[in-house]
Design a protein around this motif. Structure first.
Motif, PDB file in Angstrom:
ATOM      1  N   TRP A   1       0.727  -1.254  -0.022  1.00  0.00           N
ATOM      2  CA  TRP A   1       0.102  -0.008   0.138  1.00  0.00           C
ATOM      3  C   TRP A   1       0.601   1.366   0.065  1.00  0.00           C
ATOM      4  N   ARG A   2       0.576   2.173  -0.944  1.00  0.00           N
ATOM      5  CA  ARG A   2       1.256   3.448  -1.024  1.00  0.00           C
ATOM      6  C   ARG A   2       0.245   4.475  -0.186  1.00  0.00           C
ATOM      7  N   HIS A   3      -1.170   4.243  -0.385  1.00  0.00           N
ATOM      8  CA  HIS A   3      -1.940   5.214   0.098  1.00  0.00           C
ATOM      9  C   HIS A   3      -3.124   4.487   0.873  1.00  0.00           C
ATOM     10  N   ALA A   4      -3.659   5.211   1.905  1.00  0.00           N
ATOM     11  CA  ALA A   4      -4.629   4.650   2.466  1.00  0.00           C
ATOM     12  C   ALA A   4      -5.629   5.520   3.009  1.00  0.00           C
ATOM     13  N   PHE A   5      -6.906   5.585   3.103  1.00  0.00           N
ATOM     14  CA  PHE A   5      -7.729   6.390   3.961  1.00  0.00           C
ATOM     15  C   PHE A   5      -7.984   5.663   5.124  1.00  0.00           C
ATOM     16  N   LYS A   6      -8.204   6.460   6.340  1.00  0.00           N
ATOM     17  CA  LYS A   6      -8.586   6.152   7.649  1.00  0.00           C
ATOM     18  C   LYS A   6      -9.855   6.518   7.967  1.00  0.00           C
ATOM     19  N   LEU A   7     -11.046   5.842   8.025  1.00  0.00           N
ATOM     20  CA  LEU A   7     -12.286   6.353   8.276  1.00  0.00           C
ATOM     21  C   LEU A   7     -12.253   5.894   9.941  1.00  0.00           C
ATOM     22  N   ASP A   8     -13.168   6.909  10.432  1.00  0.00           N
ATOM     23  CA  ASP A   8     -13.662   6.778  12.017  1.00  0.00           C
ATOM     24  C   ASP A   8     -14.862   6.438  12.110  1.00  0.00           C
ATOM     25  N   PRO A   9     -15.211   5.203  12.669  1.00  0.00           N
ATOM     26  CA  PRO A   9     -16.424   4.600  12.959  1.00  0.00           C
ATOM     27  C   PRO A   9     -17.443   5.558  13.711  1.00  0.00           C
ATOM     28  N   ALA A  10     -16.889   6.331  14.570  1.00  0.00           N
ATOM     29  CA  ALA A  10     -17.525   7.302  15.299  1.00  0.00           C
ATOM     30  C   ALA A  10     -18.307   8.450  14.523  1.00  0.00           C
ATOM     31  N   LYS A  11     -17.721   8.634  13.347  1.00  0.00           N
ATOM     32  CA  LYS A  11     -18.164   9.783  12.735  1.00  0.00           C
ATOM     33  C   LYS A  11     -19.001   9.520  11.492  1.00  0.00           C
ATOM     34  N   ASP A  12     -19.938  10.297  11.206  1.00  0.00           N
ATOM     35  CA  ASP A  12     -21.081  10.097  10.143  1.00  0.00           C
ATOM     36  C   ASP A  12     -20.320  10.482   8.726  1.00  0.00           C
ATOM     37  N   ILE A  13     -20.697   9.334   7.710  1.00  0.00           N
ATOM     38  CA  ILE A  13     -20.247   9.748   6.443  1.00  0.00           C
ATOM     39  C   ILE A  13     -21.156   9.071   5.367  1.00  0.00           C
ATOM     40  N   SER A  14     -21.435   9.976   4.227  1.00  0.00           N
ATOM     41  CA  SER A  14     -22.572   9.353   3.355  1.00  0.00           C
ATOM     42  C   SER A  14     -22.152   8.293   2.350  1.00  0.00           C
ATOM     43  N   ASP A  15     -23.041   7.545   1.993  1.00  0.00           N
ATOM     44  CA  ASP A  15     -22.813   6.504   0.903  1.00  0.00           C
ATOM     45  C   ASP A  15     -22.277   7.035  -0.104  1.00  0.00           C
ATOM     46  N   GLU A  16     -22.353   8.202  -0.466  1.00  0.00           N
ATOM     47  CA  GLU A  16     -21.753   8.789  -1.948  1.00  0.00           C
ATOM     48  C   GLU A  16     -20.529   9.173  -1.745  1.00  0.00           C
ATOM     49  N   ALA A  17     -20.252   9.494  -0.282  1.00  0.00           N
ATOM     50  CA  ALA A  17     -18.837   9.836  -0.022  1.00  0.00           C
ATOM     51  C   ALA A  17     -17.967   8.558  -0.110  1.00  0.00           C
ATOM     52  N   LEU A  18     -18.631   7.430   0.730  1.00  0.00           N
ATOM     53  CA  LEU A  18     -17.868   6.287   0.811  1.00  0.00           C
ATOM     54  C   LEU A  18     -17.651   5.767  -0.586  1.00  0.00           C
ATOM     55  N   GLU A  19     -18.463   5.759  -1.513  1.00  0.00           N
ATOM     56  CA  GLU A  19     -18.171   5.129  -2.698  1.00  0.00           C
ATOM     57  C   GLU A  19     -17.094   5.830  -3.574  1.00  0.00           C
ATOM     58  N   GLN A  20     -17.037   7.194  -3.378  1.00  0.00           N
ATOM     59  CA  GLN A  20     -15.992   8.161  -4.071  1.00  0.00           C
ATOM     60  C   GLN A  20     -14.714   7.491  -3.539  1.00  0.00           C
ATOM     61  N   LEU A  21     -14.372   7.337  -2.094  1.00  0.00           N
ATOM     62  CA  LEU A  21     -13.064   7.013  -1.664  1.00  0.00           C
ATOM     63  C   LEU A  21     -12.917   5.531  -2.088  1.00  0.00           C
ATOM     64  N   ALA A  22     -13.915   4.622  -1.852  1.00  0.00           N
ATOM     65  CA  ALA A  22     -13.711   3.162  -2.367  1.00  0.00           C
ATOM     66  C   ALA A  22     -13.034   2.976  -3.619  1.00  0.00           C
ATOM     67  N   GLU A  23     -13.623   4.072  -4.549  1.00  0.00           N
ATOM     68  CA  GLU A  23     -13.348   3.731  -5.998  1.00  0.00           C
ATOM     69  C   GLU A  23     -12.268   4.921  -6.265  1.00  0.00           C
ATOM     70  N   SER A  24     -11.748   5.371  -5.452  1.00  0.00           N
ATOM     71  CA  SER A  24     -10.741   6.470  -5.914  1.00  0.00           C
ATOM     72  C   SER A  24      -9.464   5.971  -6.399  1.00  0.00           C
ATOM     73  N   GLY A  25      -9.034   4.502  -6.144  1.00  0.00           N
ATOM     74  CA  GLY A  25      -7.806   4.130  -6.742  1.00  0.00           C
ATOM     75  C   GLY A  25      -6.912   3.969  -5.388  1.00  0.00           C
TER      76      GLY A  25
END
Lengths: 232, 232
Positions: free
Chosen positions: A6-30
């Motif tokens: 891994w060169r790049h990773a996103f870290k998501l905090d399970p205690a914070k709200d995030i939209s489905d759209e944002a998750l999709e963009q992050l997951a499919e960002s490369g």
């Protein structure tokens, strides 16, 4: 994709709200991987919610374990932090023993990677929680890096600046003494330029808070990191 | 002879007197290695004295580092204890950091092996010093063994009964969860029969105090251990 590449990773905090759209963009960002982890109010429900919403995408998922009660099957990797500059054995191997007593017999060890944390920002929540309240010097950081690689043979040495942007010279000092152990940089990256700078020094760059503050900026870090050649 | 193949080792305390004749008998006994180490009053002079008097023999010599000020070149191995059941980070990685800051740049890492200690006798000096004052349960020991092998990838897991003879069932429980990490047993062995019993469970058996109390009994443990097939 193996976390050791891994060169790049996103870290998501399970205690914070995030939209489905944002998750999709992050997951499919490369991005190469998504790490689920945080310090406060981590619940099994929060972890399962993110797992369920992300598992439809191909991106590898790692759970960074901070609370044994919030561990679940279903991740590709389980990252286990040991806080090398904690002043309390609880954060070095104490909660780990409790977890091993409960789950040790059922672990798939090839999915487990211990992260040797060095917490660089004494003001952050993780520092306050673990008693890592002295600012490590350059000599400390180099010592901890060698400890991670040679004494404990950890796969990951994690420089955590949590909310502040690190000193590239100091990150370079850690990099210069690591051969087998991967150097992971996290903290304070808010722009593509910062991501690129740290990606030229560290093996893996982790993008966290900016996801919640400025998703577009967060997404721009993916290409920025991928454009930089990995250090040895 | 690589320490990863040692079946039998003598442990000499640099703070205790021993005659040249006794040293010769120990060094030429057929033991696989001699470990120089102790808890109290370890000085560089004491370490150098034993090194100088033993180095003429072919037996491999390891320095078990307990005090950074008593470290010297000239040993085949440097064993670095990390006390997994200590209550003080100092004994887990604190003095290690100090040592790494001083010597990290000149270490030959192939000569260094980290020992994950589990101190089983809360009355012993090492337990008092490190705050390992609760008796580990069988579940604790199994947890620490898994921690040594999987979380920290230590080459050695050291069950230290220091002055008391251990419970073979508990030593077996540790052995049963180790594949890569070597199980070292130390403490309370005073007879060939005891040495043989622990050698049937642990990879390496360490003979200490009886050297100073009854040299003949100590020497008898060598053949006793060598007569036993090593566990996997």
């Amino acid at each position: 994709m193996d976390y050791r590449t891994w060169r790049h990773a996103f870290k998501l905090d399970p205690a914070k709200d995030i939209s489905d759209e944002a998750l999709e963009q992050l997951a499919e960002s490369g991005t190469d991987g998504m790490i689920i982890g945080g310090t406060d109010n981590i619940t099994l429900e929060g972890v399962l919610d993110l797992l369920a919403r992300l598992r439809r995408y191909a991106v590898p998922l790692a759970l960074e374990v901070s609370d044994v009660d919030a561990v679940t099957f279903g991740f590709d990797y389980y990252f286990i932090p040991t806080v090398l500059n904690s002043t309390d054995v609880k954060w070095m191997n104490g909660i780990h023993l409790d977890a091993l007593k409960e789950f040790g017999h059922m672990m798939k060890w090839e999915e487990v990677a211990t992260e040797g944390y060095c917490i660089m920002n004494p003001e952050c929540k993780a520092a306050q929680l673990t008693g890592a309240t002295e600012v490590p010097t350059k000599e400390d950081v180099v010592g901890y890096a060698r400890m991670a690689e040679h004494l404990f043979k950890l796969p990951i040495f994690y420089l955590e600046y949590s909310g502040t942007y690190g000193d590239p010279k100091l990150v370079s000092a850690a990099a210069s003494v690591l051969d087998e152990t991967r150097l992971v940089y996290g903290g304070g990256i808010r722009t593509a330029a910062q991501a690129a700078e740290m990606a030229s020094i560290a093996h893996t760059v982790v993008i966290g808070n900016v996801i919640y503050d400025d998703l577009k900026k967060a997404l721009e870090t993916v290409d920025a990191v991928k454009a930089v050649t990995s250090p040895k």
